[in-house]
Scaffold this motif. Structure first.
Motif, PDB file in Angstrom:
ATOM      1  N   ARG A 119     -69.865 -47.517 -31.609  1.00 30.84           N
ATOM      2  CA  ARG A 119     -69.522 -47.043 -32.958  1.00 30.84           C
ATOM      3  C   ARG A 119     -68.294 -46.124 -32.971  1.00 30.84           C
ATOM      4  NH1 ARG A 119     -71.093 -50.094 -36.479  1.00 30.84           N
ATOM      5  NH2 ARG A 119     -71.387 -48.518 -38.050  1.00 30.84           N
ATOM      6  N   ALA A 120     -67.867 -45.629 -31.799  1.00 36.88           N
ATOM      7  CA  ALA A 120     -66.690 -44.764 -31.728  1.00 36.88           C
ATOM      8  C   ALA A 120     -65.420 -45.561 -31.446  1.00 36.88           C
ATOM      9  CB  ALA A 120     -66.890 -43.708 -30.643  1.00 36.88           C
ATOM     10  N   LEU A 121     -65.534 -46.883 -31.322  1.00 35.62           N
ATOM     11  CA  LEU A 121     -64.409 -47.743 -30.979  1.00 35.62           C
ATOM     12  C   LEU A 121     -63.982 -48.573 -32.192  1.00 35.62           C
ATOM     13  CD1 LEU A 121     -62.724 -48.478 -28.488  1.00 35.62           C
ATOM     14  CD2 LEU A 121     -64.358 -50.301 -28.034  1.00 35.62           C
ATOM     15  N   TRP A 122     -62.697 -48.598 -32.465  1.00 34.83           N
ATOM     16  CA  TRP A 122     -62.133 -49.284 -33.616  1.00 34.83           C
ATOM     17  C   TRP A 122     -60.980 -50.179 -33.165  1.00 34.83           C
ATOM     18  CZ3 TRP A 122     -63.794 -48.263 -38.726  1.00 34.83           C
ATOM     19  CH2 TRP A 122     -64.756 -47.262 -38.823  1.00 34.83           C
ATOM     20  N   PHE A 123     -60.794 -51.309 -33.836  1.00 36.82           N
ATOM     21  CA  PHE A 123     -59.724 -52.246 -33.513  1.00 36.82           C
ATOM     22  C   PHE A 123     -58.875 -52.501 -34.747  1.00 36.82           C
ATOM     23  CE2 PHE A 123     -63.297 -53.263 -30.740  1.00 36.82           C
ATOM     24  CZ  PHE A 123     -62.689 -53.223 -29.496  1.00 36.82           C
ATOM     25  N   VAL A 124     -57.560 -52.745 -34.508  1.00 37.19           N
ATOM     26  CA  VAL A 124     -56.653 -53.104 -35.593  1.00 37.19           C
ATOM     27  C   VAL A 124     -55.683 -54.162 -35.081  1.00 37.19           C
ATOM     28  CG1 VAL A 124     -54.941 -51.285 -35.153  1.00 37.19           C
ATOM     29  CG2 VAL A 124     -55.209 -52.204 -37.463  1.00 37.19           C
ATOM     30  N   ASN A 125     -55.393 -55.126 -35.930  1.00 38.21           N
ATOM     31  CA  ASN A 125     -54.421 -56.177 -35.625  1.00 38.21           C
ATOM     32  C   ASN A 125     -53.313 -56.106 -36.668  1.00 38.21           C
ATOM     33  OD1 ASN A 125     -55.944 -57.255 -33.460  1.00 38.21           O
ATOM     34  ND2 ASN A 125     -57.210 -58.390 -34.902  1.00 38.21           N
ATOM     35  N   LYS A 126     -52.173 -55.599 -36.270  1.00 38.04           N
ATOM     36  CA  LYS A 126     -50.997 -55.556 -37.145  1.00 38.04           C
ATOM     37  C   LYS A 126     -50.096 -56.727 -36.776  1.00 38.04           C
ATOM     38  CE  LYS A 126     -52.051 -51.824 -39.400  1.00 38.04           C
ATOM     39  NZ  LYS A 126     -52.302 -51.836 -40.833  1.00 38.04           N
ATOM     40  N   GLY A 127     -49.103 -56.973 -37.573  1.00 40.57           N
ATOM     41  CA  GLY A 127     -48.235 -58.117 -37.352  1.00 40.57           C
ATOM     42  C   GLY A 127     -47.540 -58.117 -35.999  1.00 40.57           C
ATOM     43  N   ASP A 128     -47.087 -56.951 -35.545  1.00 42.53           N
ATOM     44  CA  ASP A 128     -46.323 -56.906 -34.300  1.00 42.53           C
ATOM     45  C   ASP A 128     -47.020 -56.152 -33.165  1.00 42.53           C
ATOM     46  OD1 ASP A 128     -46.059 -54.652 -35.822  1.00 42.53           O
ATOM     47  OD2 ASP A 128     -43.967 -54.286 -35.332  1.00 42.53           O
ATOM     48  N   TRP A 129     -48.259 -55.735 -33.364  1.00 43.36           N
ATOM     49  CA  TRP A 129     -49.026 -55.099 -32.292  1.00 43.36           C
ATOM     50  C   TRP A 129     -50.519 -55.097 -32.606  1.00 43.36           C
ATOM     51  CZ3 TRP A 129     -51.498 -50.786 -34.239  1.00 43.36           C
ATOM     52  CH2 TRP A 129     -50.911 -50.140 -35.326  1.00 43.36           C
ATOM     53  N   HIS A 130     -51.320 -54.994 -31.562  1.00 44.66           N
ATOM     54  CA  HIS A 130     -52.777 -54.834 -31.655  1.00 44.66           C
ATOM     55  C   HIS A 130     -53.127 -53.535 -30.960  1.00 44.66           C
ATOM     56  CE1 HIS A 130     -53.567 -59.471 -31.901  1.00 44.66           C
ATOM     57  NE2 HIS A 130     -52.876 -59.014 -32.928  1.00 44.66           N
ATOM     58  N   ALA A 131     -54.169 -52.871 -31.446  1.00 46.99           N
ATOM     59  CA  ALA A 131     -54.541 -51.597 -30.834  1.00 46.99           C
ATOM     60  C   ALA A 131     -56.043 -51.391 -30.885  1.00 46.99           C
ATOM     61  CB  ALA A 131     -53.832 -50.442 -31.530  1.00 46.99           C
ATOM     62  N   GLN A 132     -56.462 -50.510 -30.016  1.00 47.27           N
ATOM     63  CA  GLN A 132     -57.863 -50.082 -29.936  1.00 47.27           C
ATOM     64  C   GLN A 132     -57.866 -48.562 -30.088  1.00 47.27           C
ATOM     65  OE1 GLN A 132     -59.860 -51.506 -26.375  1.00 47.27           O
ATOM     66  NE2 GLN A 132     -60.596 -49.450 -26.001  1.00 47.27           N
ATOM     67  N   LEU A 133     -58.619 -48.062 -31.052  1.00 52.03           N
ATOM     68  CA  LEU A 133     -58.689 -46.628 -31.314  1.00 52.03           C
ATOM     69  C   LEU A 133     -60.068 -46.133 -30.921  1.00 52.03           C
ATOM     70  CD1 LEU A 133     -57.224 -44.706 -34.199  1.00 52.03           C
ATOM     71  CD2 LEU A 133     -59.663 -44.472 -33.875  1.00 52.03           C
ATOM     72  N   SER A 134     -60.110 -44.977 -30.267  1.00 50.66           N
ATOM     73  CA  SER A 134     -61.375 -44.409 -29.815  1.00 50.66           C
ATOM     74  C   SER A 134     -61.503 -42.977 -30.320  1.00 50.66           C
ATOM     75  CB  SER A 134     -61.422 -44.432 -28.283  1.00 50.66           C
ATOM     76  OG  SER A 134     -62.594 -43.808 -27.819  1.00 50.66           O
ATOM     77  N   LEU A 135     -62.633 -42.682 -30.939  1.00 49.57           N
ATOM     78  CA  LEU A 135     -62.926 -41.326 -31.400  1.00 49.57           C
ATOM     79  C   LEU A 135     -63.720 -40.625 -30.296  1.00 49.57           C
ATOM     80  CD1 LEU A 135     -64.032 -42.133 -35.058  1.00 49.57           C
ATOM     81  CD2 LEU A 135     -61.831 -41.217 -34.305  1.00 49.57           C
ATOM     82  N   ASP A 136     -63.042 -39.786 -29.536  1.00 49.43           N
ATOM     83  CA  ASP A 136     -63.674 -39.058 -28.442  1.00 49.43           C
ATOM     84  C   ASP A 136     -64.186 -37.720 -28.979  1.00 49.43           C
ATOM     85  OD1 ASP A 136     -64.372 -38.843 -25.701  1.00 49.43           O
ATOM     86  OD2 ASP A 136     -62.641 -37.541 -25.344  1.00 49.43           O
ATOM     87  N   VAL A 137     -64.852 -36.961 -28.148  1.00 50.93           N
ATOM     88  CA  VAL A 137     -65.408 -35.675 -28.568  1.00 50.93           C
ATOM     89  C   VAL A 137     -64.308 -34.701 -28.961  1.00 50.93           C
ATOM     90  CG1 VAL A 137     -66.761 -33.689 -27.810  1.00 50.93           C
ATOM     91  CG2 VAL A 137     -67.460 -35.982 -27.149  1.00 50.93           C
ATOM     92  N   THR A 138     -63.240 -34.651 -28.189  1.00 50.31           N
ATOM     93  CA  THR A 138     -62.200 -33.656 -28.443  1.00 50.31           C
ATOM     94  C   THR A 138     -60.901 -34.234 -28.972  1.00 50.31           C
ATOM     95  OG1 THR A 138     -61.480 -33.823 -26.146  1.00 50.31           O
ATOM     96  CG2 THR A 138     -63.081 -32.080 -26.684  1.00 50.31           C
ATOM     97  N   ASP A 139     -60.667 -35.535 -28.792  1.00 48.99           N
ATOM     98  CA  ASP A 139     -59.400 -36.145 -29.176  1.00 48.99           C
ATOM     99  C   ASP A 139     -59.606 -37.546 -29.736  1.00 48.99           C
ATOM    100  OD1 ASP A 139     -57.608 -34.045 -28.176  1.00 48.99           O
ATOM    101  OD2 ASP A 139     -58.256 -34.690 -26.183  1.00 48.99           O
ATOM    102  N   LEU A 140     -58.566 -38.023 -30.393  1.00 42.82           N
ATOM    103  CA  LEU A 140     -58.515 -39.401 -30.871  1.00 42.82           C
ATOM    104  C   LEU A 140     -57.533 -40.135 -29.948  1.00 42.82           C
ATOM    105  CD1 LEU A 140     -58.235 -40.582 -34.465  1.00 42.82           C
ATOM    106  CD2 LEU A 140     -56.446 -41.264 -32.886  1.00 42.82           C
ATOM    107  N   TYR A 141     -57.962 -41.248 -29.381  1.00 46.26           N
ATOM    108  CA  TYR A 141     -57.120 -42.037 -28.483  1.00 46.26           C
ATOM    109  C   TYR A 141     -56.764 -43.351 -29.156  1.00 46.26           C
ATOM    110  CZ  TYR A 141     -58.555 -38.976 -24.642  1.00 46.26           C
ATOM    111  OH  TYR A 141     -58.779 -37.891 -23.836  1.00 46.26           O
TER     112      TYR A 141
END
Length: 177
Positions: A119-141
């Motif tokens: 539940r802390a992991l998020w994905f996004v697909n944009k036209g020129d890149w894909h990314a994985q976002l993670s909500l950590d305890v102290t930071d956003l990666y």
């Protein structure tokens, strides 16, 4: 219109409020004016909503009523994400001042999809890149994936403190790798 009434109060100290915009009233078996004891309240009583209050020692009962205009039958249930988006703090406020449901609604509005497994992991697909976002305890990666479109030689990872504003994080994340 409805009426709340009681004739079985056992205590003689009753406080009754009645508001003209709220179609309700409280009555008791005592015909004399109630005795108001301010020692029952440690903080000022703020009446922001339409309400009727009945105080009995030692229990306080608060009855809220809604006007007929506010509760129309034709209203459709609203999207929960929309409700949380409306509750978002100002975009210049640090991300740590946002509630988790607000952050989740914000990420969904940016096009991110939440992982079903983590539940802390998020994905996004944009036209020129894909990314994985993670909500950590102290930071956003955020990790921009080389397997996505674009010409990345390797995954690029960035870390953002929750002390940064939502606006700054949004601009940095959506700026791409």
């Amino acid at each position: 219109m409805f009426t709340i009434s009681s004739s079985t109060f056992t205590n003689t100290n009753i406080i009754s409020f009645s508001f003209p915009s709220c179609s309700s009233s409280i009555s008791s078996s005592h015909s004399q004016n109630p005795i108001f004891h301010t020692t029952h309240f440690t903080k000022p009583l703020l009446l922001q909503n339409r309400l009727s209050i009945s105080l009995r020692k030692p229990i306080t009962t608060i009855v809220f009523c809604k006007s007929h205009e506010a509760s129309s039958e034709s209203e459709e249930p609203s999207n929960p994400e929309d409700e949380w988006l409306q509750k978002l703090p100002d975009k210049t406020k640090p991300l740590y001042s946002h509630s988790l449901p607000c952050i989740e609604a914000w990420l969904k509005s940016l096009g991110f999809n939440q992982s079903k497994d983590d539940r802390a992991l998020w994905f996004v697909n944009k036209g020129d890149w894909h990314a994985q976002l993670s909500l950590d305890v102290t930071d956003l990666y955020i990790r921009y994936l080389k397997s996505g479109p674009g010409n990345l030689e390797k995954d690029v990872e960035r870390r953002f403190s929750y002390a940064l504003s939502r606006e700054d994080i949004e601009n940095a994340v959506l700026g791409g790798p």
